[in-house]
Design a protein around this motif. Structure first.
Motif, mmCIF file in Angstrom:
data_model
loop_
_atom_site.group_PDB
_atom_site.id
_atom_site.type_symbol
_atom_site.label_atom_id
_atom_site.label_comp_id
_atom_site.label_asym_id
_atom_site.label_seq_id
_atom_site.Cartn_x
_atom_site.Cartn_y
_atom_site.Cartn_z
ATOM 1 N N GLY A 40 0.816 -1.220 0.000
ATOM 2 C CA GLY A 40 0.000 0.000 0.000
ATOM 3 C C GLY A 40 0.844 1.262 0.000
ATOM 4 O O GLY A 40 0.544 2.232 -0.713
ATOM 5 N N LEU A 41 1.932 1.254 0.782
ATOM 6 C CA LEU A 41 2.837 2.413 0.814
ATOM 7 C C LEU A 41 3.546 2.589 -0.526
ATOM 8 O O LEU A 41 3.817 3.715 -0.950
ATOM 9 C CB LEU A 41 3.871 2.227 1.932
ATOM 10 N N GLY A 42 3.836 1.457 -1.184
ATOM 11 C CA GLY A 42 4.451 1.526 -2.513
ATOM 12 C C GLY A 42 3.545 2.238 -3.502
ATOM 13 O O GLY A 42 3.989 3.092 -4.275
ATOM 14 N N LEU A 43 2.248 1.909 -3.480
ATOM 15 C CA LEU A 43 1.279 2.576 -4.362
ATOM 16 C C LEU A 43 1.102 4.039 -3.972
ATOM 17 O O LEU A 43 0.861 4.895 -4.831
ATOM 18 C CB LEU A 43 -0.068 1.842 -4.310
ATOM 19 N N ASN A 44 1.258 4.322 -2.684
ATOM 20 C CA ASN A 44 1.190 5.715 -2.217
ATOM 21 C C ASN A 44 2.332 6.537 -2.804
ATOM 22 O O ASN A 44 2.135 7.672 -3.270
ATOM 23 C CB ASN A 44 1.254 5.741 -0.688
ATOM 24 N N ASN A 74 -5.826 2.695 1.202
ATOM 25 C CA ASN A 74 -6.504 2.285 -0.028
ATOM 26 C C ASN A 74 -5.572 1.467 -0.924
ATOM 27 O O ASN A 74 -6.009 0.544 -1.616
ATOM 28 C CB ASN A 74 -7.014 3.511 -0.787
ATOM 29 N N GLY A 75 -4.287 1.818 -0.904
ATOM 30 C CA GLY A 75 -3.301 1.039 -1.657
ATOM 31 C C GLY A 75 -3.231 -0.395 -1.144
ATOM 32 O O GLY A 75 -3.105 -1.339 -1.921
ATOM 33 N N ALA A 76 -3.336 -0.556 0.188
ATOM 34 C CA ALA A 76 -3.309 -1.896 0.783
ATOM 35 C C ALA A 76 -4.522 -2.712 0.336
ATOM 36 O O ALA A 76 -4.405 -3.916 0.065
ATOM 37 C CB ALA A 76 -3.283 -1.777 2.311
ATOM 38 N N PHE A 109 11.802 3.378 -5.635
ATOM 39 C CA PHE A 109 11.620 2.710 -4.346
ATOM 40 C C PHE A 109 10.154 2.318 -4.161
ATOM 41 O O PHE A 109 9.849 1.243 -3.648
ATOM 42 C CB PHE A 109 12.067 3.608 -3.191
ATOM 43 N N GLY A 110 9.239 3.199 -4.580
ATOM 44 C CA GLY A 110 7.817 2.901 -4.484
ATOM 45 C C GLY A 110 7.463 1.635 -5.247
ATOM 46 O O GLY A 110 6.716 0.780 -4.756
ATOM 47 N N LEU A 111 8.034 1.500 -6.456
ATOM 48 C CA LEU A 111 7.781 0.310 -7.266
ATOM 49 C C LEU A 111 8.387 -0.932 -6.608
ATOM 50 O O LEU A 111 7.767 -2.002 -6.580
ATOM 51 C CB LEU A 111 8.366 0.504 -8.673
ATOM 52 N N LEU A 112 9.604 -0.782 -6.063
ATOM 53 C CA LEU A 112 10.268 -1.889 -5.375
ATOM 54 C C LEU A 112 9.459 -2.315 -4.149
ATOM 55 O O LEU A 112 9.274 -3.508 -3.893
ATOM 56 C CB LEU A 112 11.681 -1.477 -4.949
ATOM 57 N N LEU A 113 8.954 -1.335 -3.406
ATOM 58 C CA LEU A 113 8.191 -1.632 -2.194
ATOM 59 C C LEU A 113 6.881 -2.346 -2.546
ATOM 60 O O LEU A 113 6.489 -3.303 -1.874
ATOM 61 C CB LEU A 113 7.897 -0.332 -1.439
ATOM 62 N N PHE A 114 6.227 -1.889 -3.605
ATOM 63 C CA PHE A 114 4.986 -2.546 -4.041
ATOM 64 C C PHE A 114 5.265 -3.986 -4.479
ATOM 65 O O PHE A 114 4.558 -4.910 -4.085
ATOM 66 C CB PHE A 114 4.339 -1.760 -5.186
ATOM 67 N N ALA A 115 6.313 -4.171 -5.290
ATOM 68 C CA ALA A 115 6.661 -5.512 -5.774
ATOM 69 C C ALA A 115 7.030 -6.423 -4.602
ATOM 70 O O ALA A 115 6.636 -7.602 -4.568
ATOM 71 C CB ALA A 115 7.820 -5.427 -6.765
ATOM 72 N N SER A 116 7.775 -5.884 -3.641
ATOM 73 C CA SER A 116 8.188 -6.675 -2.478
ATOM 74 C C SER A 116 6.989 -7.047 -1.614
ATOM 75 O O SER A 116 6.874 -8.179 -1.130
ATOM 76 C CB SER A 116 9.208 -5.898 -1.646
ATOM 77 N N GLY A 117 6.098 -6.077 -1.409
ATOM 78 C CA GLY A 117 4.906 -6.345 -0.624
ATOM 79 C C GLY A 117 4.034 -7.411 -1.265
ATOM 80 O O GLY A 117 3.573 -8.342 -0.603
ATOM 81 N N ILE A 133 -6.457 -5.150 9.698
ATOM 82 C CA ILE A 133 -5.611 -4.696 10.810
ATOM 83 C C ILE A 133 -4.762 -3.507 10.367
ATOM 84 O O ILE A 133 -4.649 -2.504 11.085
ATOM 85 C CB ILE A 133 -4.708 -5.846 11.319
ATOM 86 N N PHE A 134 -4.173 -3.605 9.169
ATOM 87 C CA PHE A 134 -3.384 -2.473 8.679
ATOM 88 C C PHE A 134 -4.259 -1.241 8.463
ATOM 89 O O PHE A 134 -3.882 -0.120 8.815
ATOM 90 C CB PHE A 134 -2.683 -2.825 7.367
ATOM 91 N N TYR A 135 -5.434 -1.450 7.887
ATOM 92 C CA TYR A 135 -6.314 -0.328 7.527
ATOM 93 C C TYR A 135 -6.736 0.460 8.763
ATOM 94 O O TYR A 135 -6.756 1.694 8.741
ATOM 95 C CB TYR A 135 -7.557 -0.856 6.802
ATOM 96 N N PHE A 136 -7.035 -0.239 9.849
ATOM 97 C CA PHE A 136 -7.576 0.449 11.028
ATOM 98 C C PHE A 136 -6.540 0.744 12.105
ATOM 99 O O PHE A 136 -6.750 1.608 12.955
ATOM 100 C CB PHE A 136 -8.724 -0.370 11.633
ATOM 101 N N ILE A 137 -5.416 0.038 12.092
ATOM 102 C CA ILE A 137 -4.402 0.251 13.134
ATOM 103 C C ILE A 137 -3.158 0.942 12.586
ATOM 104 O O ILE A 137 -2.545 1.765 13.244
ATOM 105 C CB ILE A 137 -4.017 -1.084 13.808
#
Length: 406
Positions: free
Chosen positions: A114-118, A127-129, A281-289, A334-338
């Motif tokens: 989600g942070l990667g898409l952000n 929303n990305g998550a 980095f955003g693309l790497l983070l999305f791919a890794s996630g 859990i990620f969305y609300f916490i």
């Protein structure tokens, strides 16, 4: 003659494909947001000395994966079933430890995607998550889901390596310092070793390849060749990515730049290549996630499968999609609300490091039982000896880490 050789050739071709699927699943399950965070964090903390921890990690990876994959595939039984045959109820304990670690890691995986898409598109991480979770669920529920999963993680692996090659190309790599301290470190940090070993072959990750091979039809002594190919390919792939990220981080650190403790991996890319590097980095983070969501979900849910005959196997398969969807949805909620447990990504790596000696110990006890492994199989002595050495080292290092943390 042709009729006799064709089935063997087909089996070999199929097993090689399954072995590569297992290799990429294991490697890409390891190379998630936690992997990026851990590697960047310890590079910032230890500098070139972190290279020593990486070498120790690679050696342990080889011992752990060859032992676990062999024992699972030759016996034809999942790790939790083996554990129950070693001692009744032990499989349920192992499943609990692996599932909890996998679930917490998956919260970070979903959040990382989600942070990667952000970073890439400016949409909220929450929303990305949700988008990442929907993509993962679609991959799991399509026809031929295992093949779809294999192809997806392979594509994501190419993306990750391509991005890191670019970052290394635009930075000045201190090869001499890295090589010198990798073999003659001035400081040895047990916490870093436990964490990255746990993050690469600890918890659910060490079983992902073995369980994938079983699902692909691998079983028995005849498939040892493919076990070795898959395990060594997966370890090599994960190790190359960690070394590349370490070198990129070391280049930035040795220029005197301090990594942002809130997001150390992102600061490497930002400093190395500016805003363009940050987008990478955003693309790497999305791919890794995404790759870790697939690996974590597949392996963690496979630990709920205690099937020992065709009827119970069919029952698990009937409900597997529901279990997979629930696992991903729960992690996302859990990620969305916490929120994203950033520090937890490093701590869970350490937790998986604690699970590793327990899991490997159970399987090395199982391999001595002819009733489990069959009379024809003899486990290599060097794997048994090095396996127990890894257990002793990880148990000692984990206790030492526990005192450091508390």
């Amino acid at each position: 003659m042709d009729n006799k050789t064709t089935p063997t050739n087909n089996h070999g071709k199929q097993m090689r494909s399954v072995a590569m699927g297992a290799a990429f699943l294991m490697a890409m399950a390891a190379v998630g947001p936690g992997f990026l965070t851990q590697t960047a964090t310890f590079t910032g903390k230890l500098g070139a000395n972190f290279g020593f921890a990486i070498i120790i990690c690679i050696i342990m990876d080889v011992v752990v994966q060859l032992n676990i994959w062999r024992i699972i595939v030759v016996s034809g039984k999942r790790a939790q079933v083996l554990a129950n045959e070693v001692f009744p109820g032990l499989g349920y304990l192992l499943s609990t430890l692996v599932a909890i670690g996998g679930l917490v890691f998956n919260i970070g995986n979903v959040g990382g995607a989600g942070l990667g898409l952000n970073v890439l598109f400016g949409i909220s991480p929450e929303n990305g998550a949700v988008i990442a979770a929907v993509i993962a669920i679609c991959i799991f529920i399509v026809k031929n889901a295992l093949k779809a999963m294999d192809r997806t993680v392979q594509i994501l692996a190419v993306i990750k390596i391509g991005i890191l090659i670019y970052i290394l190309f635009v930075t000045k790599i201190p090869f001499q310092a890295a090589a010198t301290h990798a073999f003659t470190p001035t400081k040895i940090d047990f916490y870093s070793i436990v964490t990255i070993v746990g993050g690469t072959v600890g918890g659910y990750i060490s079983f992902s390849g073995g369980h994938r091979l079983l699902d692909g039809g691998a079983k028995g002594i005849k498939d040892i060749k493919y076990i070795n190919e898959g395990a060594l390919t997966g370890i090599t792939l994960a190790s190359i990515i960690r070394i590349m990220l370490f070198l990129a981080g070391l280049a930035v650190v040795m220029e005197g730049f301090k990594l942002d403790p809130a997001n150390p991996a992102a600061s490497i890319f930002l400093h190395a290549a500016g805003n363009f590097g940050y987008k990478f980095f955003g693309l790497l983070l999305f791919a890794s996630g995404m790759s870790s969501i697939l690996g974590s979900t597949f392996t963690s849910t496979s630990f709920l499968d205690y099937a020992v005959n065709e009827r119970t196997t069919a029952l698990f398969k009937k409900y597997r999609n529901s279990i997979v969807i629930s696992f991903i949805v729960f992690s996302t909620l859990i990620f969305y609300f916490i929120g994203n447990p950033a520090k937890v990504l490093v701590l869970v790596g350490a937790l998986n490091g604690f699970v590793l000696p327990i899991a490997l110990c159970i399987l090395l006890v199982a391999v001595r039982k002819k009733s489990i492994m069959g009379k024809a199989y003899h486990h290599p002595l060097w794997l048994t000896i090095t396996g127990w050495i890894v257990i002793a080292f990880m148990a000692y290092a984990s206790v030492d880490t526990l005192f450091e943390l508390f």
